[in-house]
Design an enzyme around this catalytic site. Structure first.
Site, PDB file in Angstrom:
ATOM      1  N   TRP A  61      11.048 -21.057  -9.767  1.00 14.15           N
ATOM      2  CA  TRP A  61      10.279 -21.121  -8.724  1.00 14.15           C
ATOM      3  C   TRP A  61      10.717 -19.961  -7.899  1.00 14.15           C
ATOM      4  O   TRP A  61       9.811 -19.614  -6.683  1.00 14.15           O
ATOM      5  CB  TRP A  61      10.433 -22.397  -7.808  1.00 14.15           C
ATOM      6  N   LYS A  62      11.827 -19.132  -8.215  1.00 16.42           N
ATOM      7  CA  LYS A  62      12.405 -17.982  -7.329  1.00 16.42           C
ATOM      8  C   LYS A  62      12.483 -18.451  -6.079  1.00 16.42           C
ATOM      9  O   LYS A  62      12.474 -19.421  -5.464  1.00 16.42           O
ATOM     10  CB  LYS A  62      11.234 -16.820  -7.556  1.00 16.42           C
ATOM     11  N   HIS A  93      19.656 -14.365 -14.465  1.00 12.69           N
ATOM     12  CA  HIS A  93      18.117 -13.890 -14.315  1.00 12.69           C
ATOM     13  C   HIS A  93      18.106 -12.509 -14.005  1.00 12.69           C
ATOM     14  O   HIS A  93      18.974 -11.856 -13.172  1.00 12.69           O
ATOM     15  CB  HIS A  93      17.512 -14.639 -13.155  1.00 12.69           C
ATOM     16  N   SER A 153       5.534 -13.671 -17.641  1.00 10.74           N
ATOM     17  CA  SER A 153       4.304 -13.651 -17.499  1.00 10.74           C
ATOM     18  C   SER A 153       3.689 -14.468 -18.598  1.00 10.74           C
ATOM     19  O   SER A 153       2.612 -14.371 -19.067  1.00 10.74           O
ATOM     20  CB  SER A 153       3.669 -12.158 -17.621  1.00 10.74           C
ATOM     21  N   GLY A 197       7.864 -18.312 -14.282  1.00 11.83           N
ATOM     22  CA  GLY A 197       7.908 -17.836 -13.135  1.00 11.83           C
ATOM     23  C   GLY A 197       6.715 -18.362 -12.300  1.00 11.83           C
ATOM     24  O   GLY A 197       6.337 -19.387 -11.921  1.00 11.83           O
ATOM     25  N   GLY A 198       5.749 -17.306 -12.096  1.00  8.99           N
ATOM     26  CA  GLY A 198       4.662 -17.452 -11.405  1.00  8.99           C
ATOM     27  C   GLY A 198       3.691 -18.690 -11.543  1.00  8.99           C
ATOM     28  O   GLY A 198       3.370 -19.418 -10.948  1.00  8.99           O
TER      29      GLY A 198
HETATM   30  C1  PEP Z   1      10.771 -15.627 -14.485  1.00 10.19           C
HETATM   31  O1  PEP Z   1      11.074 -15.535 -13.269  1.00 10.19           O
HETATM   32  O2  PEP Z   1      11.960 -16.032 -15.327  1.00 10.19           O
HETATM   33  C2  PEP Z   1       9.678 -15.137 -15.144  1.00 10.19           C
HETATM   34  C3  PEP Z   1       9.619 -15.142 -16.386  1.00 10.19           C
HETATM   35  O3  PEP Z   1       8.631 -14.695 -14.151  1.00 10.19           O
HETATM   36  P1  PEP Z   1       6.948 -14.633 -14.507  1.00 10.19           P
HETATM   37  O4  PEP Z   1       6.513 -15.789 -15.399  1.00 10.19           O
HETATM   38  O5  PEP Z   1       6.450 -14.652 -13.240  1.00 10.19           O
HETATM   39  O6  PEP Z   1       6.956 -13.389 -15.322  1.00 10.19           O
END
Ligand code: PEP
Length: 255
Positions: free
Chosen positions: A14-15, A98, A216, A237-238
């Site tokens: 979730w960052k 990360h 992504s 992530g997102g």
């Molecule tokens: C992540 O934060 O590990 C990540 C893969 O982010 P995103 O899916 O948004 O690229």
């Protein structure tokens, strides 16, 4: 190598998003959507959301993780949180290495090793992130970079302890950019990581070892990525901030 020897893991990162109240609401929305998952489901949340997340996930198949931990047990480290503290709050997983920690907060291969060590010493499962910058891919040194990150992080980790480690291959150029690695690019590096585990430990350890892709990954591209022989799920992530999107990725990994 046999994919059926491994259970995929879909983990959300979730960052720096969501308040405790938003955490409760999002997990309550996710629970019924992922209840039938045939993969492990983990949500790594900000420290302040851990209590709310653990409480909301109780009785479900969602496991809660943190996004980082300090290497020391306690002491004068203002603003940091130890693995022991996380464990005491009901956390089962922690992300180490990360790329956002490496890029913005000075984490190095050595501190990633130390954080990983502390997590394992406290019985936590580790999602160890590795991956190359765009310039490194363009210089054709992706494999050297990733091999070196893995070797340093896992130095001194026994084959038994390795059972609590997952590696997330996350090309830095694909994180949060909307640019996904192709399924073949992801497979190439995930396979190289598994080959390295075989070299450092054993074929048996490598066959069982979970290697995720991250960068992504979303509801549209997840199928193709997780279908690859050496891609055992993803670090998301997102797309982990929206229940239907995250659930669609969990579904893709459950086939
Ligand atoms: C992540 O934060 O590990 C990540 C893969 O982010 P995103 O899916 O948004 O690229």
């Amino acid at each position: 190598m046999n994919k059926s020897l491994r259970k995929a893991v879909i983990a959300g990162n979730w960052k720096m998003n969501k308040t405790p109240a938003e955490t409760t609401a999002l997990i309550n929305e996710m629970k019924p959507l992922v209840a039938d998952a045939d993969c492990d489901v983990v949500l790594c949340v900000p420290y302040v959301d851990i209590f709310a997340a653990v409480e909301a996930a109780k009785g479900s198949n969602i496991k809660i993780g943190a996004e980082n931990c300090h290497w020391a047990a306690s002491g004068a480290f203002t603003g940091e949180v130890s693995a022991e503290m996380l464990k005491a709050c009901g956390v089962e997983y922690v992300i180490t290495g990360h790329s956002e920690r490496r890029t913005y907060f000075g984490d190095t291969d050595v501190t990633v090793h130390d954080r990983t060590r502390a997590a394992l010493d406290n019985g936590l499962n580790v999602i160890l992130c590795v991956g190359e910058y765009l310039e490194q891919r363009e210089q054709n040194i992706t494999m050297e970079v990733v091999r070196s990150q893995v070797k340093i992080a896992l130095a001194g980790v026994s084959e038994e302890e390795l059972g609590k480690v997952i590696i997330a291959y996350e090309p830095v150029w694909a994180i949060g950019t909307g640019k996904t690695a192709t399924a073949d690019q992801a497979e190439e590096v995930c396979k190289a990581i598994r080959d390295l585990i075989c070299e450092l430990y054993s074929k048996e350890a490598a066959d069982k070892f979970v290697v995720q892709y991250g960068g992504s990954m979303n509801a549209k591209n997840a199928d193709e990525l997780v279908d690859k022989e050496d891609v055992d799920g993803g670090l998301i992530g997102g797309a982990s901030l929206k229940a239907p999107d995250f659930a669609a990725i969990v579904k893709a990994a459950s086939k």
